[in-house]
Structures are given as structure tokens and as C-alpha cells.
Write a protein that holds these residues in place. Structure first.
Motif, PDB file in Angstrom:
ATOM      1  N   ASP A 194      12.064   0.472  -5.413  1.00 21.26           N
ATOM      2  CA  ASP A 194      12.581  -0.850  -5.063  1.00 21.26           C
ATOM      3  C   ASP A 194      11.547  -1.651  -4.283  1.00 21.26           C
ATOM      4  O   ASP A 194      11.390  -2.866  -4.501  1.00 21.26           O
ATOM      5  CB  ASP A 194      13.870  -0.719  -4.248  1.00 21.26           C
ATOM      6  N   ASP A 195      10.842  -0.996  -3.368  1.00 22.66           N
ATOM      7  CA  ASP A 195       9.794  -1.683  -2.617  1.00 22.66           C
ATOM      8  C   ASP A 195       8.658  -2.121  -3.542  1.00 22.66           C
ATOM      9  O   ASP A 195       8.102  -3.216  -3.386  1.00 22.66           O
ATOM     10  CB  ASP A 195       9.227  -0.769  -1.526  1.00 22.66           C
ATOM     11  N   ILE A 196       8.312  -1.269  -4.510  1.00 29.55           N
ATOM     12  CA  ILE A 196       7.256  -1.624  -5.458  1.00 29.55           C
ATOM     13  C   ILE A 196       7.655  -2.872  -6.236  1.00 29.55           C
ATOM     14  O   ILE A 196       6.863  -3.814  -6.393  1.00 29.55           O
ATOM     15  CB  ILE A 196       6.974  -0.441  -6.410  1.00 29.55           C
ATOM     16  N   TYR A 199       5.167  -6.049  -7.510  1.00 31.14           N
ATOM     17  CA  TYR A 199       5.284  -6.801  -8.765  1.00 31.14           C
ATOM     18  C   TYR A 199       4.783  -8.236  -8.605  1.00 31.14           C
ATOM     19  O   TYR A 199       3.999  -8.715  -9.443  1.00 31.14           O
ATOM     20  CB  TYR A 199       6.728  -6.795  -9.268  1.00 31.14           C
ATOM     21  N   PRO A 200       5.221  -8.991  -7.561  1.00 33.93           N
ATOM     22  CA  PRO A 200       4.708 -10.368  -7.429  1.00 33.93           C
ATOM     23  C   PRO A 200       3.193 -10.423  -7.259  1.00 33.93           C
ATOM     24  O   PRO A 200       2.542 -11.335  -7.791  1.00 33.93           O
ATOM     25  CB  PRO A 200       5.424 -10.893  -6.176  1.00 33.93           C
ATOM     26  N   GLU A 201       2.623  -9.454  -6.547  1.00 33.85           N
ATOM     27  CA  GLU A 201       1.168  -9.381  -6.437  1.00 33.85           C
ATOM     28  C   GLU A 201       0.523  -9.210  -7.805  1.00 33.85           C
ATOM     29  O   GLU A 201      -0.482  -9.847  -8.127  1.00 33.85           O
ATOM     30  CB  GLU A 201       0.763  -8.181  -5.579  1.00 33.85           C
ATOM     31  N   THR A 256       0.800  -1.231   0.000  1.00 31.78           N
ATOM     32  CA  THR A 256       0.000   0.000   0.000  1.00 31.78           C
ATOM     33  C   THR A 256       0.830   1.277   0.000  1.00 31.78           C
ATOM     34  O   THR A 256       0.277   2.369  -0.070  1.00 31.78           O
ATOM     35  CB  THR A 256      -0.943   0.034   1.215  1.00 31.78           C
ATOM     36  N   SER A 257       2.163   1.173   0.061  1.00 28.28           N
ATOM     37  CA  SER A 257       3.017   2.350   0.007  1.00 28.28           C
ATOM     38  C   SER A 257       3.746   2.339  -1.328  1.00 28.28           C
ATOM     39  O   SER A 257       4.476   1.387  -1.639  1.00 28.28           O
ATOM     40  CB  SER A 257       4.029   2.349   1.152  1.00 28.28           C
TER      41      SER A 257
END
Length: 274
Positions: free
Chosen positions: A78-80, A85-87, A72-73
Motif C-alpha cells: 500500500d505504501d508503494i 507509483y506517483p514518483e 525508500t522502504s
């Protein structure tokens, strides 16, 4: 319906000499030079809320769904890539039945009120009717993002580019996304390739010319728990399925004053089928 609206959509107009359309994009992507102009047209845009099932990827070219993201952030790339990405891959696989999915890019569109338009980290909604990639560009993406040893076999399979789009933080009331039902598109007459010329590479998108028969759709006040899958390209070209989806952000004249600026994320995925 009361939630249907009229939006001013910017269509492409071609040079009088029929030369190839291009846009030279500067290194910071904030400025550019182009040889085409845009022509505004007021179009009726239908709210499909409650009628989502009438629009599917292989007919309309897009498909709505409801599934909240665990991530949600969306402030750190890098966090995305690590978490969202896997989601996205899992969601696209479950909806489409695809057997191989590679996300190659994403864009967060977020511009707080008062922030300069040329901040490269805050990309505004696109305000012209377009399709992100031509089929030629889609094939180029496969060569760019997949191992060379896999490319020949992948090109023999059905492949697509699909975008996964959703609002973030709050409902997308400001500058919602409009999508053109592929069944109303004249593929041969409405679409024109546009070269995107960067300092180090060249891409190709489709600009879209005005057609009074275009049927435009949106979902009013989409929330972060809702998403759209948008077909950008499909290797099946025989007319049995939709090939792409023209789309654009638009300013809804019914947007209440003080509505927070739209924030959204789109993932771009190469999608393959056995």
C-alpha cells in the motif's frame, strides 16, 4: 572491458510438435506445469557503464538513468502504491514525453539468504530469457485497467508497456539484470508466445529462442540511485522503433563471495502518447 562478463542464460526450446507453449501457474505461483524446456547458453554480457547514452528506448529497447527515489522502504504494498507509483509516473513522463501513464502492477524481488524459495512474498529474480507481455496481452491490459469508455480512443494512440526497474537497499551485484539490444533480435524467428494459465485468467508472454547474434548488456553494480526503463511492448510495429526488450536475471561468475542477495523493484506501466 574488464567488467564485461560471461553469463549462462536460459533460452526457450519449443515442443517437437510445434504446439502452443504454455505454463499452468498454481494459485500460489510457486509451482507450475509447462510444455517447454530451457536450454542454457553462455553469452558475453557487456557492461555499459560509461556508455549508457548509446542505449535508448526507441533503439535498444531500454534506457538507463540516474535519479534516487524519494520512497525508500519497499516492504508494504500500500505504501508503494501511494508513494512510489506517483514518483514512477513522473519519472517515466519526463524521460519519454508520454501524456498518460497508468501503473498497473509491481514486483519486489527480495529473498534473504536461507529463506525458502517458495515464499510468495519474496519473488526471486527471473532466470529465463523472456518478455513480460505480447502485444495481444498489452491490449488486454488496456481493457483490464482503463475505463471501457476510454479504451477505443487510447487504442488509436501510440501505446507501450514500460517497466521501471531499480535496485533497492544496496547495489545489485548479485544476480544482475541482463538486457538484449533489440537491434540484435530477429523478431520473427527468436520470439514465441507463451500462454500463462492462472486459475482465474490467462496471460501471454514471449519466450525467447537462442540466437548467437544476440547482444547482451548490463550495468555492473547498479545502485538504488540508478534505474532502467525497459520497453515491453510498443504499438508501433513498422520497424522504425524497437518493439520490446528480452531480459533475464543472471548469475555473474565474478560475484564476490558474501555479496548480499539482490533486492529490486519493478513497476509496470501502460504508457500513452498524443
Amino acid at each position: 572491458m574488464a567488467s564485461d562478463t560471461i553469463g549462462t542464460l536460459n533460452y526457450f526450446t519449443c515442443p517437437l510438435d510445434d504446439s502452443r507453449l504454455y505454463e499452468i501457474v498454481s494459485a500460489d505461483s510457486a509451482t507450475g506445469t509447462r510444455n517447454y524446456t530451457l536450454e542454457p547458453h553462455d553469452m558475453r554480457i557487456e557492461d555499459v557503464r560509461g556508455k549508457e547514452d548509446l542505449h535508448e528506448l526507441d533503439t535498444a529497447g531500454f534506457q538507463f538513468g540516474r535519479e534516487a527515489a524519494k520512497h525508500t522502504s519497499f516492504l508494504n504494498d500500500d505504501d508503494i502504491k501511494r508513494e512510489y507509483y506517483p514518483e514512477g509516473i513522473d519519472l517515466i513522463r519526463r524521460v519519454t514525453g508520454a501524456t498518460k501513464i497508468v501503473i498497473f502492477d509491481h514486483t519486489v524481488r527480495y529473498r534473504p539468504s536461507g529463506e525458502p524459495d517458495d515464499n510468495p512474498g519474496r519473488r526471486r529474480p527471473v532466470t529465463e530469457v523472456h518478455v513480460d507481455q505480447t502485444l495481444t496481452a498489452a491490449i488486454g491490459r488496456i481493457h483490464k485497467h482503463l475505463p471501457p469508455t476510454e479504451v477505443p480512443s487510447l487504442l488509436r494512440r501510440r501505446f507501450q508497456i514500460i517497466n521501471l526497474w531499480r535496485p533497492i537497499s544496496h547495489a545489485a551485484i548479485d544476480w544482475p539484470l541482463a538486457l538484449c539490444d533489440f537491434r540484435s533480435v530477429d523478431f520473427e524467428k527468436d520470439l514465441v508466445p507463451v500462454a500463462l494459465i492462472y486459475p482465474d485468467r490467462e496471460g501471454e508472454t514471449f519466450g525467447v529462442k537462442y540466437n548467437a547474434n544476440h547482444q547482451w548488456k548490463y550495468m555492473k553494480a547498479m545502485t538504488p540511485e540508478e534505474f532502467i526503463l525497459i520497453k515491453i511492448s510498443d504499438s508501433i510495429q513498422d520497424g522504425s522503433v524497437s518493439r520490446l526488450t528480452p531480459h533475464t536475471g543472471f548469475q555473474d561468475p565474478n560475484t564476490p563471495e558474501g555479496t548480499p542477495p539482490r533486492e529490486s523493484i519493478e513497476l509496470r506501466a501502460l504508457v500513452f502518447y498524443d
